[in-house]
Structures are given as C-alpha cells and as structure tokens.
Motif scaffolding. Structure first.
Motif, mmCIF file in Angstrom:
data_model
loop_
_atom_site.group_PDB
_atom_site.id
_atom_site.type_symbol
_atom_site.label_atom_id
_atom_site.label_comp_id
_atom_site.label_asym_id
_atom_site.label_seq_id
_atom_site.Cartn_x
_atom_site.Cartn_y
_atom_site.Cartn_z
ATOM 1 N N GLY A 1 -5.930 2.918 13.864
ATOM 2 C CA GLY A 1 -5.206 1.979 14.710
ATOM 3 C C GLY A 1 -6.094 0.930 15.366
ATOM 4 N N LYS A 2 -7.419 1.003 15.120
ATOM 5 C CA LYS A 2 -8.311 -0.018 15.678
ATOM 6 C C LYS A 2 -8.180 -1.310 14.873
ATOM 7 C CE LYS A 2 -10.309 2.727 18.699
ATOM 8 N NZ LYS A 2 -9.880 2.661 20.087
ATOM 9 N N THR A 3 -8.746 -2.373 15.425
ATOM 10 C CA THR A 3 -8.679 -3.670 14.749
ATOM 11 C C THR A 3 -10.088 -4.180 14.504
ATOM 12 O OG1 THR A 3 -8.519 -4.730 16.890
ATOM 13 C CG2 THR A 3 -6.450 -4.356 15.706
ATOM 14 N N ALA A 4 -10.226 -5.004 13.463
ATOM 15 C CA ALA A 4 -11.556 -5.511 13.111
ATOM 16 C C ALA A 4 -11.479 -6.953 12.647
ATOM 17 C CB ALA A 4 -12.172 -4.649 12.008
ATOM 18 N N VAL A 5 -12.549 -7.681 12.947
ATOM 19 C CA VAL A 5 -12.777 -8.992 12.344
ATOM 20 C C VAL A 5 -13.826 -8.761 11.260
ATOM 21 C CG1 VAL A 5 -13.665 -11.327 12.711
ATOM 22 C CG2 VAL A 5 -12.290 -10.222 14.492
ATOM 23 N N VAL A 6 -13.576 -9.269 10.057
ATOM 24 C CA VAL A 6 -14.528 -9.045 8.962
ATOM 25 C C VAL A 6 -15.157 -10.371 8.547
ATOM 26 C CG1 VAL A 6 -13.260 -7.043 8.103
ATOM 27 C CG2 VAL A 6 -12.772 -9.306 7.136
ATOM 28 N N HIS A 7 -16.359 -10.287 7.984
ATOM 29 C CA HIS A 7 -17.002 -11.502 7.485
ATOM 30 C C HIS A 7 -16.301 -11.960 6.205
ATOM 31 C CE1 HIS A 7 -20.748 -14.060 7.094
ATOM 32 N NE2 HIS A 7 -20.185 -14.201 5.919
ATOM 33 N N HIS A 8 -16.263 -11.081 5.215
ATOM 34 C CA HIS A 8 -15.611 -11.333 3.931
ATOM 35 C C HIS A 8 -14.705 -10.141 3.670
ATOM 36 C CE1 HIS A 8 -15.308 -12.761 -0.244
ATOM 37 N NE2 HIS A 8 -15.642 -11.581 -0.683
ATOM 38 N N LYS A 9 -13.856 -10.240 2.652
ATOM 39 C CA LYS A 9 -12.919 -9.145 2.403
ATOM 40 C C LYS A 9 -13.547 -7.984 1.644
ATOM 41 C CE LYS A 9 -8.679 -11.902 2.180
ATOM 42 N NZ LYS A 9 -7.635 -12.279 1.208
ATOM 43 N N ASP A 10 -14.833 -7.700 1.940
ATOM 44 C CA ASP A 10 -15.503 -6.567 1.301
ATOM 45 C C ASP A 10 -14.924 -5.229 1.765
ATOM 46 O OD1 ASP A 10 -17.890 -8.082 0.248
ATOM 47 O OD2 ASP A 10 -18.179 -8.433 2.383
ATOM 48 N N TRP A 11 -14.271 -5.226 2.922
ATOM 49 C CA TRP A 11 -13.930 -3.970 3.596
ATOM 50 C C TRP A 11 -12.479 -3.578 3.395
ATOM 51 C CZ3 TRP A 11 -18.577 -2.585 4.365
ATOM 52 C CH2 TRP A 11 -19.538 -3.527 4.723
ATOM 53 N N ARG A 12 -11.798 -4.294 2.513
ATOM 54 C CA ARG A 12 -10.365 -4.107 2.327
ATOM 55 C C ARG A 12 -9.995 -2.638 2.135
ATOM 56 N NH1 ARG A 12 -5.669 -3.874 2.642
ATOM 57 N NH2 ARG A 12 -4.086 -5.045 1.497
ATOM 58 N N TYR A 13 -10.702 -1.968 1.232
ATOM 59 C CA TYR A 13 -10.328 -0.584 0.882
ATOM 60 C C TYR A 13 -10.775 0.402 1.952
ATOM 61 C CZ TYR A 13 -9.215 -2.591 -3.626
ATOM 62 O OH TYR A 13 -8.659 -3.351 -4.618
ATOM 63 N N LEU A 14 -11.958 0.160 2.506
ATOM 64 C CA LEU A 14 -12.467 1.047 3.551
ATOM 65 C C LEU A 14 -11.510 1.056 4.742
ATOM 66 C CD1 LEU A 14 -14.949 2.707 4.693
ATOM 67 C CD2 LEU A 14 -15.616 0.569 5.813
ATOM 68 N N LEU A 15 -11.134 -0.147 5.198
ATOM 69 C CA LEU A 15 -10.306 -0.245 6.395
ATOM 70 C C LEU A 15 -8.892 0.253 6.122
ATOM 71 C CD1 LEU A 15 -11.559 -3.627 7.901
ATOM 72 C CD2 LEU A 15 -12.481 -1.318 8.147
ATOM 73 N N ASN A 16 -8.432 0.024 4.901
ATOM 74 C CA ASN A 16 -7.132 0.528 4.489
ATOM 75 C C ASN A 16 -7.106 2.056 4.567
ATOM 76 O OD1 ASN A 16 -4.485 0.085 3.242
ATOM 77 N ND2 ASN A 16 -5.381 1.116 1.473
#
Lengths: 386, 315
Positions: B203-218
C-alpha cells in the motif's frame, strides 16, 4: 505509426520499415559552385550542399529476415536534383544469417566495408559532411554491386577477415572492367575491450580496381565542354582506428569517441579530355593521401560536441601537366585542410538537431561554413553500431 | 564481464601446452556449454541451473543502461562462440542484439533456434500496448521487459530455461532438471520469507526513475505515482521535476527509487526538495555489494525498501 503487439523486435512477418528525414540550412562565405579539391578528380556526391535552406536526402529503409538463412535490406534515397525528384537505389542486398564456421556471404548493392565510416549511412555520421578524403576519393562513399565474404575468427579477441568483389561501374571505378568484375577489396578488423570502460576497433583494408573511363565533373573550355576521363589501375590502402570510452561502459550519461582514418591511393594510367578536339591525352601517375581525426564527446545526456580535422594531399605526375591541370589533377601547390566543430542535441534516440562550423581550406579560397541540420528517424529502431 | 564455471581438467604437460593453444584459439566448446547472457540476472539464473556445466559470458553489468549498449567487437566475438544466447527480449535489446546476431554468423543462436532464449517472452508481460506511438517515449509494444524482479515470473522462466538447457545439452538433461527442482524449492521458501518481510511495504507509494520496477512494485503492492523521466527513455528535466515536487507536496510518496546505473541527481534533487527518501536499488546482480546472486538480489532490494519506509516513518 501503429504497431501490432509482437514479441519480436522488427515484426518478423513484415519488413521493419524506417524512414529518415533530413534537412539543413547552409551558409557559406564563398560560392559553393567554385568548390574544388585541387589534385582530386571529383565525382559521385562530392561538392557542397546548396546554399541556404535545403532538403538532405530522405531515406526509406526496409529490412527483414527472409527465412532462417537470409536477411535482406533495401534502402531508397530520395533527393531533389535540379528541381527533379530522384529515387536512387542506395542499398539492395541479401546476407546470410548464420552459415556456420563464422562465415557470412553478402550479395547485391551495399556500402563497401573499406575504412570505418564508409559503410555507415550519412544520417549516422557525426558531422553533416563527409571527411575530405572520402569526398576526394569516393565522391563521399564507396558503393558497389557485388559480393562480400566475411569470416569471424572463433576467438575472444575480435578478428574478422573479409573480401569484396565488385562490378566497378560507379565512381571511382567506372567501366565495369574485367567483364563486370572490376574491383576487389581485402579487409581485416580487430577489436576488443580494455576493462569495462574502453572498447576499440582497428581496421586495415586494401581496394584495387581496373578503371575504364572514370569521368569527373565536366567543365567549359574555349566553347567546348570537356570531361576528364581516367583509365588505368587504382589502389587504395586504409588504416582506421576507433576508441570509445564511457564510464563503466554506461553510454547513457557521458561517452567519448576518438576516430582516425588514413587513406593512400596510387593510380597509374592515362587521362583524356573527352570533348576536346583534337583529343587531348596524358599519362597519369597519381598519388593522393590523407585522412581525418575526430573526437566526439557526449558531455551530458542528449548533448554531444565534436571536433574534426581533415587534411589531404595530391602529388600527381604525367606527360602533359597542362592536361592534368585541366582534369583537376594539379594540386596547385595547395594542401586541402578543414577544421570542423559541431554541437548536437538528441531530444530522443530518434531525433537530432546539429549546429556545425567549418573552417574549410579545400582550395585556395578559404571558406567559413555554417550548417544547421536536423536528422529524424521514423519507424523501426535503428541499430547501435560500434 | 567474466567467465565463470570453466574448469580445466588435469592435463599432462605436453597436452597442457597444446591445450593452452587451443584455449587461446577457442575457449573450448567441448568443456562446457557456452552461454552469452545479455544481462547479469540471466547469467545468475544460468549459474543456478547449470552450475559448472556452463561457461557464462556477461555482456553487460549492473552499472550499464542495457537500452544503450553498442554492438561492439568483443560482444560479436562472444556471440560467435555461444551455444545459447539468453536475453530479456521483448525489445529491450532491440538496438544491439539483432545486429550482434547478424554479425556473429552463429547458426545456433539465431531467432527461432534452440540457442535463442528470450526470458521475458516466456511469461506474460505487463503493459502490452495495442498501439504504440513514439510520442509516448521509448515504450515497448511487447510490454515491459524488466520481468526479473517478479519472483513468480522468475520461477516460470527457470522452468523454461531448464528445459531449454536439457534440449541443447541432452547429456546433462538430468542435472538441469535436478538443479531446477532444487532451485524451485529454495526459491519458493525464499518467496515466503520475502513476502512476510515485505508486509509493511504493502500500500506504499513510490516515485520511480524509469519503469524498471514495474514487476517488483506490482508484486509488493507498492503503487507507482510518478516517474522522474517525463516519458520512458527521456532524461528527467527541470520542468518535470518541479511539477513532481508540487505533486509531492499534496500527495507525498513514501520513496524515490532508482537503479545503480541511473543518474543520481534527479532523484536527489527531488529528495532534497520534498524530504522523501531517495534510494538506490541494485536492480540486478552486481548492482550493490549485497546483491551477488538472485537470492541476495531480492534480499538486498527488500532491505533497501524497508530501510526507506523505516526512515520515512521516523519523520
């Protein structure tokens, strides 16, 4: 442009299609019509862009794997010449994609693998114009119809050996001699990495042609139009070195490219002035050499700056100096030189705007040149060549 | 960029000289399966499944942006010798892999052959676009290719890869099968541990540099609220960052994420302005001192994320 979702990069069922749009503004101090390189017979695309606003040539490129053995590519160059739109078949070749033993066969019309820059399209160059030596020897680029064989050694260290056999009809050969097998090229490339941050490549090549009637620009002479024409043997030896640096091999922030090429040409035969009456001819023993060195630095993402220095020289002999002079083969005691600086901005990988200044001393009248150019690629993602 | 898993057998002296020469001419194709791995995560997966049966060449490091690799001579020479080329696929390496394959003239690793293994194409990808326009930035029509930070997709990929290894190298088929079974057991246990650890992140929120984290955050249930890149592949600019700063004032995210290969300044600027912690995640194996294999990559990533929200909770 709409793409259908696919798991394959270039849409395997259809050719990958890309288009290049180029244009420029060119400002000169001297008239571009008076341009020459003393001691070099100019032909092909040699010469300056027209002054003021102008369209660089557009390109339409289609490529695809043909089956599991062959790859094919077609490049059409579209340009205006004297108000008429001309479509030129720039490249049309097929290439094997994995013959075994590191062998590759390429056939059709293609940019020769002579030197480093020759087989790159103009839109991939770091400066708007060709190095003087390419302009002087090839009319910008060496393109031929023929066959190329390459062998890649099975070593960690990159070693590639190759040979080309060409028809030799286009400048700077001419005549499609030896029953349409007029030119040969042998080349070797070596390369590797030094740590994570440095990569390099060294190339050696030797081109030879039996030239029959290579013509260069006609000129008016006492009411008659005379076209110089060379018949004889032509040999070119080349060394090229490229060194690239990026911190930890990461090209997205900063990177530096050093590039150097040196060419030497020897020609022996006869030159005649077609259209002269009576026909004027001379023996011709030509020596031309030179090259360029350049450095291009991406100092922050999207911004690159470059510096290039060109120098070439001709030392031609013949039985009749006056005729050599009329053929453009007298060096007029001048050593052509040019210094160029450029700054380019890439908004994305697909668009580029470039500002370039030349201090051009190609001939006796030194010229200050300024260019503002755009190069845009549409469609399929281009390859990141080394 | 090193070779691992290559073991030289004991040789008689005379053979050693000959062997040395052969070694120079070609790192022997008979000793081990030659693998060319486009990214460190796939090299690490080969290490898990093939151990010393394979000799892996790592084409890139965690410090490099794989979108921007050039088809340089050393890579061409390595693809020439490979029995297997393993990459993310889904257009991630579109700028250099097709050219490498053409230049290397190796029939074993051409698209469609057994030696051509695209990991991201073994699983369903997120963000597959029906239509793609370059004005959207460098968006991959084939979907987001950065799949290796989803442990479930990794498990599926490991299964496919073990089968592929067995096809290419049938004499070791049983070995690959056993390795994969062991890997799956350890990996499932690790997933349990990770998911337990990661509960506070949900339920936390993040600002990402690039969409490298799509799967991790999902996977972790973290919501991406913004990207530092105004469009995928375009570097962050001042206007966009100023807008993000405004956005953070009204709806602050819990963290700002970037990979070790990405420029530090944009995320640091936003962190200084907004007081939101900016953290560097390893992204792939070798991206931090802690991330030395796939397991420790996940351990280290989670540790960094937990530290970040710990830090923000203290404020």
């Amino acid at each position: 442009m709409t793409l259908i979702p696919t798991t394959h990069a270039s849409n395997e069922m259809n050719p990958a299609i890309s288009m290049i749009l180029q244009g420029q503004y060119a400002g000169y101090e001297q008239s571009p019509d008076g341009y020459e390189l003393p001691g070099f017979m100019l032909g092909g695309e040699a010469g300056l862009n027209s002054e003021g606003f102008g369209l660089g040539h557009g390109e339409l490129v289609m490529s695809s794997n043909i089956d599991d053995r062959f790859f094919g590519k077609l490049t059409l160059a579209i340009a205006d010449h004297d108000g008429a739109t001309e479509i030129e078949l720039e490249e049309a070749f097929i290439e094997t994609t994995g013959l075994s033993y590191g062998l590759t066969v390429k056939a059709g019309r293609f940019f020769s693998d002579i030197g480093y820059l020759n087989n790159q399209h103009t839109h991939a160059w770091d400066f708007i114009d060709a190095p003087l030596i390419y302009r002087g020897l090839f009319g910008n680029q060496l393109i031929d119809d023929g066959l190329q064989l390459r062998w890649l050694a099975p070593t960690d260290f990159y070693i590639q050996l190759g040979a080309e056999f060409g028809r030799g009809e286009r400048f700077p050969s001419g005549g499609a001699s030896n029953d349409g097998k007029g030119t040969q090229l042998l080349f070797a490339e070596f390369g590797g990495d030094v740590g994570d941050s440095h990569s390099w490549q060294l190339g050696l090549s030797h081109w030879s042609a039996e030239v029959v009637g290579r013509q260069s620009d006609a000129h008016a002479h006492g009411g008659a139009t005379e076209t110089p024409s060379f018949t004889g043997d032509s040999d070119i030896s080349v060394i090229d070195i490229v060194w690239k640096w990026a911190p930890q091999g990461n090209y997205s922030q900063r990177h530096l490219t050093l590039q150097f090429e040196y060419f030497q040409r020897e020609e022996i035969g006869d030159v005649e002035l077609i259209g002269s009456n009576p026909l004027e001819t001379t023996t011709y023993d030509g020596k031309q050499d030179g090259g360029y060195a350049q450095v291009v630095y991406q100092f922050m993402p999207r911004w690159q700056a470059g510096l290039r220095y060109d120098q070439i020289e001709a030392d031609n002999r013949g039985s009749d100096d006056a005729i050599l002079g009329e053929a453009g083969l007298d060096n007029e005691g001048h050593t052509p030189k040019r210094t160029s600086i450029m700054l380019e901005h890439n908004h994305s990988e697909f668009s580029l705007v470039r500002l370039q200044f030349n201090k051009d001393e190609s001939y006796e009248n030194s010229d200050d040149q300024v260019y503002l150019q755009y190069v845009m690629s549409l469609g399929a993602h281009g390859a990141h060549r080394f | 960029m090193a070779r691992t898993g290559f073991k030289m057998r004991t040789l008689h002296f005379s053979h050693a000289i000959l062997g040395g020469m052969l070694l120079w001419v070609s790192i022997p194709a008979h000793a081990a399966l030659q693998v060319f791995a486009c990214e460190p995560e796939w090299a690490a997966l080969i290490d898990e499944l093939a151990a010393d049966k394979a000799s892996v060449y790592r084409a890139t490091t965690a410090q490099q942006d794989v979108h921007r690799i050039q088809a340089r001579p050393s890579l061409i020479a390595q693809v020439r010798k490979a029995d297997l080329v393993i990459c993310s696929g889904a257009e991630l390496e579109v700028g250099w892999l097709p050219l490498l394959l053409r230049r290397a003239a190796n029939p074993k690793v051409q698209p469609g052959k057994m030696g051509y293994f695209m990991a991201a194409e073994q699983v369903e990808r997120l963000d597959v676009h029906a239509t793609v326009d370059r004005s959207m930035g460098d968006v991959h029509a084939a979907g987001n290719p950065h799949v290796h930070l989803d442990p479930y997709r990794m498990m599926t990929i490991a299964q496919s890869l073990a089968k592929r290894l067995a096809t290419i190298d049938p004499s070791n088929a049983d070995f690959y099968h056993d390795q994969q079974q062991q890997f799956a057991t350890r990996w499932q246990a690790a997933i349990k541990k990770w998911e337990q650890l990661a509960l506070p992140l949900q339920g936390k929120t993040a600002v990402v540099h690039h969409k490298d984290w799509r799967y991790l955050l999902n996977w972790l249930g973290i919501t991406t609220v913004a990207s530092l890149e105004p469009k995928p592949g375009l570097p962050p600019n001042a206007n966009h960052l100023a807008r993000l700063n405004q956005q953070m004032k009204t709806a602050p995210a819990a963290m700002i994420l970037r990979a070790s290969y990405q420029a530090a300044r944009p995320s640091q600027w936003l962190a200084n302005k907004s007081g939101i912690p900016a953290i560097v995640l390893p992204y792939t194996v070798g991206g931090s001192d802690g991330a030395q294999d796939l397991f420790s990559l996940y351990d280290d990533t989670l540790q960094h994320l937990l530290n970040a929200i710990g830090a923000s909770d203290l404020k």
